[in-house]
Scaffold this motif. Structure first.
Motif, mmCIF file in Angstrom:
data_model
loop_
_atom_site.group_PDB
_atom_site.id
_atom_site.type_symbol
_atom_site.label_atom_id
_atom_site.label_comp_id
_atom_site.label_asym_id
_atom_site.label_seq_id
_atom_site.Cartn_x
_atom_site.Cartn_y
_atom_site.Cartn_z
ATOM 1 N N TRP A 138 -26.545 47.543 60.201
ATOM 2 C CA TRP A 138 -25.517 46.680 59.639
ATOM 3 C C TRP A 138 -26.190 45.698 58.692
ATOM 4 C CZ3 TRP A 138 -25.711 48.280 64.631
ATOM 5 C CH2 TRP A 138 -24.610 48.978 65.108
ATOM 6 N N ALA A 139 -25.957 45.864 57.403
ATOM 7 C CA ALA A 139 -26.513 44.946 56.405
ATOM 8 C C ALA A 139 -25.688 43.664 56.385
ATOM 9 C CB ALA A 139 -26.506 45.604 55.031
ATOM 10 N N ASN A 140 -26.380 42.533 56.343
ATOM 11 C CA ASN A 140 -25.742 41.219 56.237
ATOM 12 C C ASN A 140 -24.720 40.960 57.353
ATOM 13 O OD1 ASN A 140 -27.187 40.622 53.832
ATOM 14 N ND2 ASN A 140 -25.770 41.923 52.723
ATOM 15 N N ALA A 141 -25.037 41.374 58.557
ATOM 16 C CA ALA A 141 -24.154 41.128 59.696
ATOM 17 C C ALA A 141 -24.076 39.625 59.959
ATOM 18 C CB ALA A 141 -24.671 41.850 60.930
ATOM 19 N N PRO A 142 -22.889 39.109 60.263
ATOM 20 C CA PRO A 142 -22.778 37.677 60.538
ATOM 21 C C PRO A 142 -23.506 37.317 61.847
ATOM 22 C CG PRO A 142 -20.700 38.796 60.983
ATOM 23 C CD PRO A 142 -21.614 39.804 60.372
ATOM 24 N N VAL A 143 -24.317 36.286 61.782
ATOM 25 C CA VAL A 143 -25.099 35.853 62.942
ATOM 26 C C VAL A 143 -24.976 34.342 63.062
ATOM 27 C CG1 VAL A 143 -27.407 35.757 63.953
ATOM 28 C CG2 VAL A 143 -26.740 37.731 62.595
ATOM 29 N N SER A 144 -24.680 33.873 64.243
ATOM 30 C CA SER A 144 -24.579 32.434 64.492
ATOM 31 C C SER A 144 -25.983 31.831 64.548
ATOM 32 C CB SER A 144 -23.860 32.190 65.815
ATOM 33 O OG SER A 144 -23.959 30.822 66.158
ATOM 34 N N PRO A 145 -26.234 30.736 63.841
ATOM 35 C CA PRO A 145 -27.557 30.093 63.885
ATOM 36 C C PRO A 145 -27.966 29.669 65.299
ATOM 37 C CG PRO A 145 -26.237 29.179 62.102
ATOM 38 C CD PRO A 145 -25.327 30.065 62.904
ATOM 39 N N SER A 146 -27.004 29.485 66.186
ATOM 40 C CA SER A 146 -27.320 29.021 67.545
ATOM 41 C C SER A 146 -28.128 30.040 68.348
ATOM 42 C CB SER A 146 -26.038 28.675 68.299
ATOM 43 O OG SER A 146 -25.252 29.835 68.499
ATOM 44 N N ILE A 147 -28.089 31.315 67.987
ATOM 45 C CA ILE A 147 -28.881 32.294 68.746
ATOM 46 C C ILE A 147 -30.371 32.171 68.471
ATOM 47 C CG2 ILE A 147 -26.940 33.919 68.806
ATOM 48 C CD1 ILE A 147 -28.520 35.680 66.863
ATOM 49 N N PHE A 148 -30.743 31.378 67.454
ATOM 50 C CA PHE A 148 -32.161 31.194 67.136
ATOM 51 C C PHE A 148 -32.722 29.897 67.696
ATOM 52 C CE2 PHE A 148 -30.500 34.012 63.846
ATOM 53 C CZ PHE A 148 -31.382 35.053 63.955
ATOM 54 N N VAL A 149 -31.939 29.189 68.500
ATOM 55 C CA VAL A 149 -32.376 27.927 69.090
ATOM 56 C C VAL A 149 -33.028 28.216 70.436
ATOM 57 C CG1 VAL A 149 -31.615 25.701 69.991
ATOM 58 C CG2 VAL A 149 -30.558 26.639 67.920
ATOM 59 N N LEU A 150 -34.257 27.742 70.606
ATOM 60 C CA LEU A 150 -34.965 27.893 71.872
ATOM 61 C C LEU A 150 -34.723 26.664 72.738
ATOM 62 C CD1 LEU A 150 -38.369 29.311 70.623
ATOM 63 C CD2 LEU A 150 -36.463 30.564 71.622
ATOM 64 N N LYS A 151 -34.294 26.904 73.955
ATOM 65 C CA LYS A 151 -34.052 25.797 74.879
ATOM 66 C C LYS A 151 -35.261 25.622 75.777
ATOM 67 C CE LYS A 151 -29.140 26.588 74.757
ATOM 68 N NZ LYS A 151 -27.954 27.049 75.424
ATOM 69 N N PRO A 152 -35.623 24.379 76.090
ATOM 70 C CA PRO A 152 -36.787 24.154 76.953
ATOM 71 C C PRO A 152 -36.527 24.710 78.354
ATOM 72 C CG PRO A 152 -35.644 22.091 76.515
ATOM 73 C CD PRO A 152 -34.980 23.146 75.678
ATOM 74 N N PRO A 153 -37.597 25.189 79.019
ATOM 75 C CA PRO A 153 -37.430 25.706 80.378
ATOM 76 C C PRO A 153 -37.016 24.586 81.323
ATOM 77 C CG PRO A 153 -39.745 25.639 79.781
ATOM 78 C CD PRO A 153 -38.966 25.231 78.567
ATOM 79 N N LYS A 154 -36.310 24.984 82.385
ATOM 80 C CA LYS A 154 -35.845 23.991 83.375
ATOM 81 C C LYS A 154 -36.883 23.718 84.417
ATOM 82 C CE LYS A 154 -31.058 25.121 82.734
ATOM 83 N NZ LYS A 154 -29.805 25.481 83.311
#
Length: 87
Positions: A71-87
């Protein structure tokens, strides 16, 4: 080449001198670390995409990846590239 003269990567081109056919990456001792070969390519919406990609290590281990859909140019939310600190 690295600044000390050692080869760190070899890029092999097709006869048209534009398309990459194979890439070999070497470790600090100039031994092959891994190889990626683009066996077959296709053009999808302006992108050159492999149909078959073969990756292999110096020991002969590896795998073959066959791409059936792309899929060329598939829409992707920027939030999936955010790394959350471990708990």
């Amino acid at each position: 080449k690295k600044r000390w003269g050692r080869i760190c990567e070899k890029i092999y081109l097709e006869t048209n001198k534009r398309d990459v056919r194979k890439v070999e990456v070497f470790d600090i001792d100039a031994a092959l670390a891994y190889r990626a070969e683009f066996i077959s390519m296709q053009r999808i919406k302006g992108y050159d995409v492999p149909v078959r990609l073969v990756l292999s290590g110096a020991d002969g281990s590896g795998f073959q990846l066959d791409i059936e859909r792309y899929w060329a140019n598939a829409p992707v939310s920027p939030s999936i590239f955010v790394l959350k600190p471990p708990k």
